[in-house]
Design a protein around this motif. Structure first.
Motif, PDB file in Angstrom:
ATOM      1  N   SER A 152       5.550  -2.031   8.176  1.00 32.69           N
ATOM      2  CA  SER A 152       5.450  -0.969   6.963  1.00 32.69           C
ATOM      3  C   SER A 152       5.062  -1.793   5.866  1.00 32.69           C
ATOM      4  O   SER A 152       4.777  -1.123   4.885  1.00 32.69           O
ATOM      5  CB  SER A 152       6.857  -0.398   7.022  1.00 32.69           C
ATOM      6  N   GLY A 153       5.073  -3.025   5.917  1.00 29.17           N
ATOM      7  CA  GLY A 153       4.884  -3.985   4.734  1.00 29.17           C
ATOM      8  C   GLY A 153       6.024  -4.055   3.864  1.00 29.17           C
ATOM      9  O   GLY A 153       5.986  -4.927   2.795  1.00 29.17           O
ATOM     10  N   LEU A 154       7.023  -3.839   4.319  1.00 28.50           N
ATOM     11  CA  LEU A 154       8.378  -3.844   3.404  1.00 28.50           C
ATOM     12  C   LEU A 154       8.752  -5.415   3.518  1.00 28.50           C
ATOM     13  O   LEU A 154       9.345  -6.040   2.640  1.00 28.50           O
ATOM     14  CB  LEU A 154       9.554  -3.267   4.258  1.00 28.50           C
ATOM     15  N   VAL A 155       8.227  -6.251   4.721  1.00 22.58           N
ATOM     16  CA  VAL A 155       8.638  -7.500   4.851  1.00 22.58           C
ATOM     17  C   VAL A 155       7.118  -8.142   5.152  1.00 22.58           C
ATOM     18  O   VAL A 155       6.404  -7.620   6.009  1.00 22.58           O
ATOM     19  CB  VAL A 155       9.644  -8.054   5.889  1.00 22.58           C
ATOM     20  N   ARG A 156       6.771  -9.297   4.487  1.00 24.17           N
ATOM     21  CA  ARG A 156       5.518  -9.945   4.827  1.00 24.17           C
ATOM     22  C   ARG A 156       5.960 -11.230   5.433  1.00 24.17           C
ATOM     23  O   ARG A 156       6.777 -12.061   5.308  1.00 24.17           O
ATOM     24  CB  ARG A 156       4.452 -10.283   3.691  1.00 24.17           C
TER      25      ARG A 156
END
Length: 221
Positions: free
Chosen positions: A212-216
């Protein structure tokens, strides 16, 4: 009693795991499979709590077998832990994305194996702060650009914060210290996020955090 199915094409590996697990008062080996096809048939018949699944097997490999197990609503109570020879096996991240609850290297210490079986059945997926964080970061970096997950909108700000910390590999105890809350409160937030996002377990919550892009990749706290 925790019922375990062993799926590995090496009889010696299965025998060693059986001897260790059957010696525990709360664990029993319900069956053994030498390939993914046998594993699927036995899972449907025996409905074990946990499958220790080798990645590389003849006829049907462990990755394909795991997808079928985790994709079958009737087998929702069955957890899968992948067995691999190498810590950074290229297939492990795909297995976790497909619903596996984690992985173990085959030469893991006996007490760690027993602890892992109990942890996964209790719902605490195998996401060690070291190896699994490196693996997820490495292979998430190769995946496509993340798309916003609609389910994230259902999370409270605190649940999103906790999901981010889960995504960078923190345990409930570490999250509790970071947010100055009790471990029980941290676990409650993790559980609520899993329910809202339809995640089978903590491992899938980590995958969702990356996808989801919450963490990269690289955000290792």
């Amino acid at each position: 009693m925790i019922r375990v199915l062993l799926a590995d094409d090496q009889a010696l590996v299965r025998a060693g795991f059986r001897a260790l697990l059957d010696a525990q008062p709360d664990i029993t080996v319900a069956g053994e499979a030498a390939d993914g096809g046998e594993a699927l048939a036995l899972v449907a018949e025996l409905r074990p709590d946990l499958v220790l699944m080798d990645i590389r097997m003849p006829r049907l490999d462990g990755l394909a077998a795991t997808r079928r197990i985790t994709g079958d609503p009737a087998l929702g109570g069955v957890r899968v832990v992948m067995l691999t020879t190498f810590e950074l096996d290229e297939y492990v991240f795909e297995a976790i994305r497909s619903g596996a609850s984690g992985f173990l290297v085959k030469d893991t210490e006996p007490e760690e194996l027993v602890r892992a079986v109990r942890a996964v059945v209790a719902g605490d997926a195998l996401l060690s702060p070291g190896v699994t964080r490196r693996l997820i970061a490495e292979f998430a970096a190769r995946s496509k650009e993340p798309a916003a997950a609609a389910g994230l909108a259902r999370l409270t700000d605190r649940e999103r914060e906790v999901m981010t910390l889960v995504g960078i590999g923190l345990s409930n105890e570490e999250i509790a210290r970071r947010l100055v809350v009790s471990p029980l409160t941290a676990k409650t937030h993790v559980s609520r996020a899993m329910v809202k996002l339809g995640a089978r377990d903590r491992a899938q919550l980590v995958v969702l955090a990356y996808e989801s892009g919450l963490v990269r990749p690289g955000w290792l706290g």
